[in-house]
Write an enzyme that holds these catalytic residues in place. Structure first.
Site, PDB file in Angstrom:
ATOM      1  N   TRP A 102      -4.003  -4.477   8.875  1.00  0.00           N
ATOM      2  CA  TRP A 102      -2.814  -4.994   8.220  1.00  0.00           C
ATOM      3  C   TRP A 102      -2.852  -6.503   8.056  1.00  0.00           C
ATOM      4  O   TRP A 102      -2.437  -7.037   7.031  1.00  0.00           O
ATOM      5  CB  TRP A 102      -1.550  -4.526   8.932  1.00  0.00           C
ATOM      6  CG  TRP A 102      -1.401  -3.031   8.833  1.00  0.00           C
ATOM      7  CD1 TRP A 102      -1.505  -2.130   9.853  1.00  0.00           C
ATOM      8  CD2 TRP A 102      -1.195  -2.255   7.636  1.00  0.00           C
ATOM      9  NE1 TRP A 102      -1.360  -0.853   9.364  1.00  0.00           N
ATOM     10  CE2 TRP A 102      -1.169  -0.892   8.012  1.00  0.00           C
ATOM     11  CE3 TRP A 102      -1.033  -2.572   6.283  1.00  0.00           C
ATOM     12  CZ2 TRP A 102      -0.987   0.143   7.084  1.00  0.00           C
ATOM     13  CZ3 TRP A 102      -0.853  -1.544   5.366  1.00  0.00           C
ATOM     14  CH2 TRP A 102      -0.828  -0.216   5.761  1.00  0.00           C
ATOM     15  N   ASP A 171       4.750  -9.925   9.922  1.00  0.00           N
ATOM     16  CA  ASP A 171       4.875  -8.513   9.566  1.00  0.00           C
ATOM     17  C   ASP A 171       5.146  -7.771  10.872  1.00  0.00           C
ATOM     18  O   ASP A 171       4.276  -7.671  11.726  1.00  0.00           O
ATOM     19  CB  ASP A 171       3.567  -8.036   8.929  1.00  0.00           C
ATOM     20  CG  ASP A 171       3.566  -6.534   8.653  1.00  0.00           C
ATOM     21  OD1 ASP A 171       4.582  -5.866   8.916  1.00  0.00           O
ATOM     22  OD2 ASP A 171       2.524  -6.021   8.175  1.00  0.00           O
ATOM     23  N   LYS A 195       8.729   3.048  10.383  1.00  0.00           N
ATOM     24  CA  LYS A 195       8.077   3.179  11.694  1.00  0.00           C
ATOM     25  C   LYS A 195       9.140   3.219  12.805  1.00  0.00           C
ATOM     26  O   LYS A 195       9.146   4.099  13.621  1.00  0.00           O
ATOM     27  CB  LYS A 195       7.103   2.029  11.935  1.00  0.00           C
ATOM     28  CG  LYS A 195       6.162   1.774  10.761  1.00  0.00           C
ATOM     29  CD  LYS A 195       4.773   2.327  10.927  1.00  0.00           C
ATOM     30  CE  LYS A 195       3.995   2.456   9.633  1.00  0.00           C
ATOM     31  NZ  LYS A 195       3.601   1.209   8.987  1.00  0.00           N
TER      32      LYS A 195
HETATM   33  C1  LIG Z   1       2.700   0.724   7.870  1.00  0.00           C
HETATM   34  C2  LIG Z   1       2.450  -0.740   7.863  1.00  0.00           C
HETATM   35  C3  LIG Z   1       2.448  -1.492   6.674  1.00  0.00           C
HETATM   36  C4  LIG Z   1       2.604  -0.854   5.315  1.00  0.00           C
HETATM   37  O1  LIG Z   1       3.895  -0.474   5.123  1.00  0.00           O
HETATM   38  P1  LIG Z   1       4.368   0.194   3.738  1.00  0.00           P
HETATM   39  O2  LIG Z   1       5.840   0.215   3.923  1.00  0.00           O
HETATM   40  O3  LIG Z   1       3.729   1.529   3.675  1.00  0.00           O
HETATM   41  O4  LIG Z   1       3.945  -0.699   2.646  1.00  0.00           O
HETATM   42  C5  LIG Z   1       2.255  -2.849   6.764  1.00  0.00           C
HETATM   43  N1  LIG Z   1       2.071  -3.459   7.943  1.00  0.00           N
HETATM   44  C6  LIG Z   1       2.061  -2.766   9.112  1.00  0.00           C
HETATM   45  C7  LIG Z   1       1.860  -3.496  10.394  1.00  0.00           C
HETATM   46  C8  LIG Z   1       2.252  -1.390   9.098  1.00  0.00           C
HETATM   47  O5  LIG Z   1       2.237  -0.706  10.251  1.00  0.00           O
END
Ligand SMILES: *Cc1c(COP(=O)(O)O)cnc(C)c1O
Length: 360
Positions: A102, A171, A195
């Site tokens: 990521w 993020d 998540k």
């Molecule tokens: C799942 C995830 C993403 C991507 O998220 P989307 O909503 O599917 O674009 C980005 N960063 C992290 C750390 C993730 O776990």
């Protein structure tokens, strides 16, 4: 009713209470004679849901007034580029910490639209640890530092956020609201909802108001944070259903003790698994450096792939599902997000001990 123990990395398990409540009011929301997803997003029913979700989020995170909360579409993925477009002018630059899948994606996407560089890479160490602050090569005139607080695929996290003298952008998709956030350190925090907070289709962006409107770019309407901030994220039709369900999850979190409690539960859940790994004399093994262990996504290996496949199969027979590791790292991955009941993790932990006894 059948409910499995769902250890999926995302979308993931949600509180049963929230699902039941949603089901119960789905066809006739608060006696308006229709579901909330059929109603106008400008009507009083949805307006209330929207404002409640915003204020619950602020209360839960103890958010200072100088931050605004935006509810956007496009997932965390759109934020890789959108955050850079909005927080960097053409002549400014930002540094990115590359901690794994990521971290790498955020750097790549940001580099398509702005001037960014890598301040640290975990490549050499196989993305098994997060860096100490003194390992970061931050160049002069760097506007801010981007981090991924928890790497969902690699199973690592920043136990302590970096101690740097520039603001950070983070993020937090996979550990959102599972721990306290020291807002002083951040200009922007974003994450997908699916998540820790609700259904897919919604990203939450928390941004310091004073950092808005300084990019000097000619951005399309949706890509400009200011459009959303001026309109309370109601400038266009918002993702009503995910916001509605997330609002219920946030209420549920408040009722259950808030972030302090969810941090405590994350410790309990993850310890149940790490303990079995650590006491197995290397039979279960984790590639992750001890100080960087994720509390949300735990990755481990068994002595060989045949055993790993059997482990996943036998677990599934007990309704312990979605334990297969990401295809890029293999092994087993168990994701233990906010709504994962401790009892489910106890069952998994017992299964791990039993499986070791009969196969070790
Ligand atoms: C799942 C995830 C993403 C991507 O998220 P989307 O909503 O599917 O674009 C980005 N960063 C992290 C750390 C993730 O776990």
């Amino acid at each position: 009713m059948r409910r499995v123990h769902n250890f999926s990395a995302g979308p993931c398990t949600l509180p049963l209470e929230v699902l039941e409540e949603t089901q119960g009011e789905f066809l006739n929301f608060a006696d308006i004679g229709m579901s909330i997803i059929e109603d106008s997003h400008r009507g009083p029913s949805y307006e209330k849901i929207h404002q409640n979700a915003l204020s619950s989020f602020r209360r839960l995170t103890d958010l200072p007034d100088d931050f605004t909360v935006l509810f956007l579409q496009g997932g965390a993925t759109l934020q890789f580029a959108q955050s850079a477009m909005n927080l960097l002018a053409e002549n400014e630059m930002a540094g990115y910490v590359n901690t794994g899948v990521w971290g790498q994606k955020s750097l790549e996407d940001a580099s398509r639209v702005a001037n960014v560089y890598e301040v640290w890479s975990g490549q050499e160490s196989g993305f098994t640890k997060t860096p100490d602050s003194n390992e970061l090569n931050i160049r002069q005139d760097t506007k801010w530092l981007h981090i991924t607080s928890n790497e969902t695929i690699g199973g690592i996290r920043f136990e302590q956020f970096p101690d740097v003298d520039i603001p950070m952008v983070a993020d937090m998709s996979s550990d959102f609201l599972s721990r306290n956030i020291d807002w002083e350190k951040f200009d922007l925090v974003y994450g997908g909802a699916q998540k820790n907070l609700g259904p897919a289709g919604l990203a939450i962006v928390v941004v310091r108001r004073e950092s808005l409107g300084k990019h000097g770019r000619n951005l399309p309407t949706y890509l400009d944070y200011q459009f959303h901030e001026k309109n309370d994220s109601l400038g266009n039709t918002p993702p009503m259903f995910p916001i509605y369900v997330m609002g219920k999850v946030l209420d549920w979190m408040e009722k259950n003790g808030g972030l302090v409690e969810f941090e405590r539960r994350a410790d309990i859940r993850s310890s149940l698994i790490y303990e079995v790994i650590d006491k197995s004399d290397g039979w279960y093994s984790s590639p992750v450096a001890t100080g960087s262990r994720s509390l949300m996504n735990i990755i481990f290996h068994l002595p060989d792939e045949t055993l790993e496949n059997r482990f996943i199969e036998e677990a599934a027979a007990l309704d312990l599902i979605n334990l297969k590791g990401h295809r890029s790292v293999g092994g087993v991955r168990t994701s233990l997000y906010n709504a994962m009941p401790v009892e489910s993790v106890e069952i998994l932990s017992s299964f791990m001990k039993d499986f070791l006894k009969s196969n070790g």
